[in-house]
Design a protein around this motif. Structure first.
Motif, PDB file in Angstrom:
ATOM      1  N   LEU A 174       0.961  -1.243  -0.053  1.00 45.64           N
ATOM      2  CA  LEU A 174       0.094   0.003  -0.055  1.00 45.64           C
ATOM      3  C   LEU A 174       1.017   1.267  -0.100  1.00 45.64           C
ATOM      4  O   LEU A 174       0.924   1.974   1.025  1.00 45.64           O
ATOM      5  CB  LEU A 174      -0.937  -0.063   1.305  1.00 45.64           C
ATOM      6  CG  LEU A 174      -1.978  -1.274   1.285  1.00 45.64           C
ATOM      7  CD1 LEU A 174      -2.620  -1.237   2.480  1.00 45.64           C
ATOM      8  CD2 LEU A 174      -2.915  -0.971   0.244  1.00 45.64           C
ATOM      9  N   ASP A 175       1.425   1.655  -1.103  1.00 47.76           N
ATOM     10  CA  ASP A 175       2.486   2.689  -1.204  1.00 47.76           C
ATOM     11  C   ASP A 175       1.782   3.768  -1.826  1.00 47.76           C
ATOM     12  O   ASP A 175       2.330   4.771  -2.594  1.00 47.76           O
ATOM     13  CB  ASP A 175       3.804   2.419  -1.809  1.00 47.76           C
ATOM     14  CG  ASP A 175       3.645   1.626  -3.010  1.00 47.76           C
ATOM     15  OD1 ASP A 175       2.561   1.673  -3.653  1.00 47.76           O
ATOM     16  OD2 ASP A 175       4.847   1.299  -3.650  1.00 47.76           O
ATOM     17  N   ASP A 176       0.615   3.649  -2.138  1.00 48.78           N
ATOM     18  CA  ASP A 176      -0.269   5.077  -3.102  1.00 48.78           C
ATOM     19  C   ASP A 176      -0.122   6.222  -2.222  1.00 48.78           C
ATOM     20  O   ASP A 176      -0.068   5.952  -1.027  1.00 48.78           O
ATOM     21  CB  ASP A 176      -1.450   4.336  -3.718  1.00 48.78           C
ATOM     22  CG  ASP A 176      -2.481   3.985  -2.387  1.00 48.78           C
ATOM     23  OD1 ASP A 176      -2.111   3.181  -1.593  1.00 48.78           O
ATOM     24  OD2 ASP A 176      -3.627   4.419  -2.401  1.00 48.78           O
ATOM     25  N   ARG A 177      -0.553   7.504  -2.864  1.00 50.82           N
ATOM     26  CA  ARG A 177      -0.496   8.662  -1.998  1.00 50.82           C
ATOM     27  C   ARG A 177      -1.856   8.954  -1.578  1.00 50.82           C
ATOM     28  O   ARG A 177      -2.887   8.909  -2.246  1.00 50.82           O
ATOM     29  CB  ARG A 177       0.046   9.400  -2.715  1.00 50.82           C
ATOM     30  CG  ARG A 177       1.601   9.256  -3.014  1.00 50.82           C
ATOM     31  CD  ARG A 177       2.172  10.045  -4.017  1.00 50.82           C
ATOM     32  NE  ARG A 177       3.685   9.726  -4.199  1.00 50.82           N
ATOM     33  CZ  ARG A 177       4.413  10.277  -4.921  1.00 50.82           C
ATOM     34  NH1 ARG A 177       4.149  11.718  -5.453  1.00 50.82           N
ATOM     35  NH2 ARG A 177       5.671   9.977  -5.010  1.00 50.82           N
ATOM     36  N   ILE A 178      -1.808   9.461  -0.313  1.00 56.68           N
ATOM     37  CA  ILE A 178      -3.097  10.072   0.163  1.00 56.68           C
ATOM     38  C   ILE A 178      -2.712  11.527   0.641  1.00 56.68           C
ATOM     39  O   ILE A 178      -1.741  11.848   1.150  1.00 56.68           O
ATOM     40  CB  ILE A 178      -3.654   9.177   1.405  1.00 56.68           C
ATOM     41  CG1 ILE A 178      -4.017   7.970   0.801  1.00 56.68           C
ATOM     42  CG2 ILE A 178      -4.599   9.902   2.027  1.00 56.68           C
ATOM     43  CD1 ILE A 178      -4.535   7.079   1.880  1.00 56.68           C
ATOM     44  N   THR A 179      -3.696  12.788   0.326  1.00 57.83           N
ATOM     45  CA  THR A 179      -3.371  13.929   0.516  1.00 57.83           C
ATOM     46  C   THR A 179      -4.290  14.043   2.051  1.00 57.83           C
ATOM     47  O   THR A 179      -5.365  13.698   2.053  1.00 57.83           O
ATOM     48  CB  THR A 179      -3.829  14.893  -0.389  1.00 57.83           C
ATOM     49  OG1 THR A 179      -3.064  14.570  -1.477  1.00 57.83           O
ATOM     50  CG2 THR A 179      -3.438  16.198  -0.025  1.00 57.83           C
ATOM     51  N   ILE A 180      -3.759  14.776   2.968  1.00 53.10           N
ATOM     52  CA  ILE A 180      -4.447  14.831   4.320  1.00 53.10           C
ATOM     53  C   ILE A 180      -4.274  16.169   4.570  1.00 53.10           C
ATOM     54  O   ILE A 180      -3.360  16.941   4.175  1.00 53.10           O
ATOM     55  CB  ILE A 180      -3.979  14.043   5.436  1.00 53.10           C
ATOM     56  CG1 ILE A 180      -2.367  14.216   5.901  1.00 53.10           C
ATOM     57  CG2 ILE A 180      -4.152  12.630   5.341  1.00 53.10           C
ATOM     58  CD1 ILE A 180      -2.054  13.845   7.199  1.00 53.10           C
ATOM     59  N   ARG A 181      -5.365  17.218   5.159  1.00 52.88           N
ATOM     60  CA  ARG A 181      -5.255  18.387   5.820  1.00 52.88           C
ATOM     61  C   ARG A 181      -5.091  18.500   7.197  1.00 52.88           C
ATOM     62  O   ARG A 181      -5.727  17.695   7.941  1.00 52.88           O
ATOM     63  CB  ARG A 181      -6.643  19.086   5.365  1.00 52.88           C
ATOM     64  CG  ARG A 181      -6.296  20.434   5.798  1.00 52.88           C
ATOM     65  CD  ARG A 181      -7.704  21.346   5.561  1.00 52.88           C
ATOM     66  NE  ARG A 181      -9.006  20.833   5.877  1.00 52.88           N
ATOM     67  CZ  ARG A 181      -9.867  20.351   5.241  1.00 52.88           C
ATOM     68  NH1 ARG A 181     -10.041  20.635   3.883  1.00 52.88           N
ATOM     69  NH2 ARG A 181     -11.053  19.805   5.677  1.00 52.88           N
ATOM     70  N   SER A 182      -4.151  19.108   7.797  1.00 51.16           N
ATOM     71  CA  SER A 182      -3.840  19.094   8.978  1.00 51.16           C
ATOM     72  C   SER A 182      -3.489  20.584   9.548  1.00 51.16           C
ATOM     73  O   SER A 182      -2.767  21.202   9.060  1.00 51.16           O
ATOM     74  CB  SER A 182      -2.229  18.225   9.478  1.00 51.16           C
ATOM     75  OG  SER A 182      -2.029  18.397  10.869  1.00 51.16           O
ATOM     76  N   GLY A 183      -4.353  20.999  10.085  1.00 47.67           N
ATOM     77  CA  GLY A 183      -4.501  22.668  10.495  1.00 47.67           C
ATOM     78  C   GLY A 183      -4.680  23.306   9.263  1.00 47.67           C
ATOM     79  O   GLY A 183      -5.426  23.023   8.359  1.00 47.67           O
ATOM     80  N   GLU A 184      -3.834  24.213   8.907  1.00 50.12           N
ATOM     81  CA  GLU A 184      -3.853  24.917   7.708  1.00 50.12           C
ATOM     82  C   GLU A 184      -2.963  24.487   6.467  1.00 50.12           C
ATOM     83  O   GLU A 184      -2.833  25.053   5.338  1.00 50.12           O
ATOM     84  CB  GLU A 184      -3.416  26.418   7.763  1.00 50.12           C
ATOM     85  CG  GLU A 184      -4.220  27.071   8.751  1.00 50.12           C
ATOM     86  CD  GLU A 184      -5.670  27.204   8.317  1.00 50.12           C
ATOM     87  OE1 GLU A 184      -6.055  27.577   7.189  1.00 50.12           O
ATOM     88  OE2 GLU A 184      -6.639  27.105   8.955  1.00 50.12           O
ATOM     89  N   SER A 185      -2.254  23.390   6.689  1.00 49.13           N
ATOM     90  CA  SER A 185      -1.552  22.691   5.858  1.00 49.13           C
ATOM     91  C   SER A 185      -2.037  21.239   5.005  1.00 49.13           C
ATOM     92  O   SER A 185      -2.749  20.543   5.891  1.00 49.13           O
ATOM     93  CB  SER A 185       0.018  22.045   6.370  1.00 49.13           C
ATOM     94  OG  SER A 185       0.479  23.286   7.142  1.00 49.13           O
TER      95      SER A 185
END
Length: 74
Positions: free
Chosen positions: A38-49
């Motif tokens: 499982l090396d696909d990419r996931i985008t997360i939002r943490s605070g304003e980043s």
């Protein structure tokens, strides 16, 4: 744990192996082979980043983020 990682969806709140807590905002394609890493990419939002991480680096799934929870539930 791997089954839970395969079932991730937008709005889920996760903790990375580095301790970053964030909400999933975008998910890459899963490998078609169930035995593939499982090396696909996931985008997360943490605070304003926004951060792009590998799915396999998610240590825990906390559940749906409060903003994604259905209205009227307690």
């Amino acid at each position: 744990h791997e089954e839970r990682l395969r079932g991730l969806k937008r709005g889920d709140e996760v903790v990375t192996a580095g301790g970053i807590i964030g909400e999933i905002v975008q998910i890459g394609a899963l490998p078609t082979d169930a035995k593939a890493p499982l090396d696909d990419r996931i985008t997360i939002r943490s605070g304003e980043s926004r951060l792009v991480i590998e799915r396999s680096r998610i240590a825990r799934v906390l559940g749906e983020a409060p903003s994604a929870a259905p209205k009227g539930t307690a």
